[in-house]
Enzyme design. Sequence first.
Site, PDB file in Angstrom:
ATOM      1  N   CYS B  30       0.828  -1.187   0.000  1.00 23.21           N
ATOM      2  CA  CYS B  30       0.000   0.000   0.000  1.00 23.21           C
ATOM      3  C   CYS B  30       0.869   1.245   0.000  1.00 23.21           C
ATOM      4  CB  CYS B  30      -0.917   0.026   1.217  1.00 23.21           C
ATOM      5  SG  CYS B  30       0.036   0.162   2.727  1.00 23.21           S
ATOM      6  N   CYS B  33       3.252   2.104   2.936  1.00 23.34           N
ATOM      7  CA  CYS B  33       4.541   1.419   3.061  1.00 23.34           C
ATOM      8  C   CYS B  33       5.680   2.331   2.621  1.00 23.34           C
ATOM      9  CB  CYS B  33       4.568   0.171   2.184  1.00 23.34           C
ATOM     10  SG  CYS B  33       3.350  -1.052   2.642  1.00 23.34           S
ATOM     11  N   ASP B 436       8.466 -32.161 -15.212  1.00 21.78           N
ATOM     12  CA  ASP B 436       9.332 -32.790 -14.239  1.00 21.78           C
ATOM     13  C   ASP B 436       8.421 -33.089 -13.039  1.00 21.78           C
ATOM     14  OD1 ASP B 436      11.632 -33.435 -12.704  1.00 21.78           O
ATOM     15  OD2 ASP B 436      11.490 -31.470 -11.778  1.00 21.78           O
ATOM     16  N   ASP B 615      12.079 -27.712 -12.684  1.00 22.06           N
ATOM     17  CA  ASP B 615      12.676 -26.789 -11.714  1.00 22.06           C
ATOM     18  C   ASP B 615      14.090 -27.161 -11.295  1.00 22.06           C
ATOM     19  OD1 ASP B 615      12.026 -29.061 -10.188  1.00 22.06           O
ATOM     20  OD2 ASP B 615      12.059 -27.849  -8.376  1.00 22.06           O
ATOM     21  N   ASP B 619      17.177 -30.341 -14.761  1.00 20.07           N
ATOM     22  CA  ASP B 619      16.243 -30.009 -15.831  1.00 20.07           C
ATOM     23  C   ASP B 619      16.773 -28.921 -16.748  1.00 20.07           C
ATOM     24  OD1 ASP B 619      14.163 -31.739 -15.030  1.00 20.07           O
ATOM     25  OD2 ASP B 619      13.653 -30.345 -13.420  1.00 20.07           O
TER      26      ASP B 619
END
Lengths: 49, 735
Positions: B30, B33, B436, B615, B619
Amino acid sequence: MNVLIYLIPIALFLGLLGLAGFLWSLKSGQFEDLDGAAVRILNDDDLKT
Amino acid sequence: MAEAVDYSIFVAKGDDGLSQMSLAIDGIDCAACISDIENGVQSLPGVVRARLNYSTHRLSVAWGAQASASDVVAKLEQLGYRAHPFAGRVEEEEARRAQWLLRCLGVAGFAMMNIMLLSISVWSGNVTDITPETRDFFHWLSALIALPAAAYAGQPFFQSALRAIRSGKLNMDVPITIGVTLALGMSVFETAMSRPDAYFDSAIMLLFFLLAGRYLDHEARRRTRAVAGNVAALRGEMAHRLDAEGNPVLVPVQALQPGDMLLVAPGERVGADGVVASGRSSVDESLVTGETLPRELAAGAVVYAGSLNGDGALHVRVTAGGQNTLVDDVQRLLDGALAARGAYVRLADRVARLYAPVVHLTALVSMVGWLIAGADLHFAVMIAVAVLIITCPCALALAVPAVQVTATGRLFRAGLLINAGDLLERLASVDTVVFDKTGTLTLPEPALRLPKGAEPVLVGLAGRLALSSRHPLSHAVAAHANGGALADVVEVPGQGVRAMVDGVELRLGSLVFCRAEAPHDLEPDVSLIAFRAGEKVLVIGVQQALRPDAAEVVAALRARKLDIRILSGDRAEAVAPVAAALGITEVGAGLKPADKIAALDALKAQGHRVLMVGDGLNDAPALAAATVSLSPATGAAVTQAHADAVFLGRRLAPVRAVVDGARIASRLMRQNLGIAVIYNLVAVPLAICGVVTPLVAALAMSGSSILVTVNALRAARPGRKDEALDATQLKEAVA
């Protein structure tokens, strides 16, 4: 057509002024955080409390 | 923060003697912040400047002698924001390019408006009473504005065209450059000869439209890359490096050098590839190889970054990657796979290859035709140039990028960060999806399998005890804690933890440690952890859990006529239940990285186009070899670097979203190219007949550009219900 002698320079000057303004705002980083500019207006920290 | 961290590799010294650092910040939601963070950090002694970029969630801080980088991070932590510094050299480069494109756009915009002011006066004067002297004066003025403006604002196209020609290729920028140069050259010549037709306005307008497209394209990509950079930085991977005296110092993994000695505590991730110098432990390499069973290690064994250490402390000497390690294999396979992929040619460039010769030939033929028909040379050249101007690929050059920008923005909101510009084109032709298993179809962290009738209070108590254990399995149990950590917990190395609460002894750990018996209906891929509170015993299974919507997404993909397969590095017994739950029959298990590539190559040899979703480090080569690749944001860093897109959150839905988005985008791109072709089919005969005045050229050019842009905006329109992604998922992605 004598009117052109000062109308055209005025038109060009205004255009260049706009361009200079844009380049200045770009250089001073005003396009770096477009979302932030929209929400920073909600901050009240410029008010004296 | 319990421990000081050495962030020095992220800190840059400015000319003014101040230290500067950029941090990715998590948890900004927001406007308040902004002042929270800026004022909070600025209140630290020594901090001179703190500026938050709300668009990219980055904070840049500058400080003098009194403050330090870890003070800033600690302050942010105290304010309730997770922060991690990062170094972004590539991003600075991209930010400079964005600024340059915007400057070019500004110059082109200024020139376009002022030339149009003059052009409209000429056009209206042409049908009333303008004198040839005034007209020439206006044309000279236009030339005075247009020539320098085009020389400046046209640079992105001229440079790219030059690069393409030097490497012996044709891209869209070549016809653009030729068109603009010819239009300007001919207009100057016509003006010098005091003739009525000049095309300064068309040439500059073309540059303006194209620059707008180019800038938006660049920004869309920069934005997704910034978020991807934040995700990577916020993983905040740290390692304990032993200094000369043997004291552990917490450093970011980016600071590690070959030869450094690391201390890997139980339950910690290994920060870099290396060789075990001393200590015994077992490591969970599911992030690296997909294998879910831990591997036993002793001195001399090789460990990989991203492995999760089990119950023993290890000393690891960092290597740059020795001979015949998995990482070397991965790197070598990656090089090969990446070289093979470069063959893909973008749709726009394929069109350009066809387009440029056709257009230039048409111009030549019409010139020769008019000469044969008896026209004089000047008229014939004018016709040829008019053909080139009217076919100037404004609509054509906008057709693809405009769709790309809107579709990328839409997918960004669905939790997808796109790395590759041509992902959407490549993805639209995919007919096979290869998943995977570990970390992709399943969640990156294991989930609990509670026995029937387990008392929630007991589970909660086990969770509180687990908070004090550093064993990897106990993290899953700790998530169920019903209160804070217990006091006076004793850790028994290799066995478990115990504590006394109200005179009752609580134990959490191995079955033997808790004197518990293993249940008989045990599935092969479940690890067990036992809990004893006085006389009560609870045996908890810990198992890789499917992503919550995996079954749904796989079914949806199958409904889109895609062939779904699993290629996993894990054992067949662990893969089988997942495949069965999802109804996938084509399954490969126990595959090494090279086997995965071989499987993908076999598929590609049969003419399939493959989307690979994975991931693990193992891979990465397969991702590079596939037609298109996706990786979850929790994957290994190398893997993400080679994936075309990264998706956020715990759900698999972004995979479906990107498949749908790509199909819509591809359809719109083809429609847009169709519009551009139709426009040319109408306009070119007019130009050949010699009826194209500067006014007609300007109208046709802007009209077709606006038409394709509006059509492209349809890619952002929420489409069918099954592809709508709700806000809850985005919240999950952020959390």
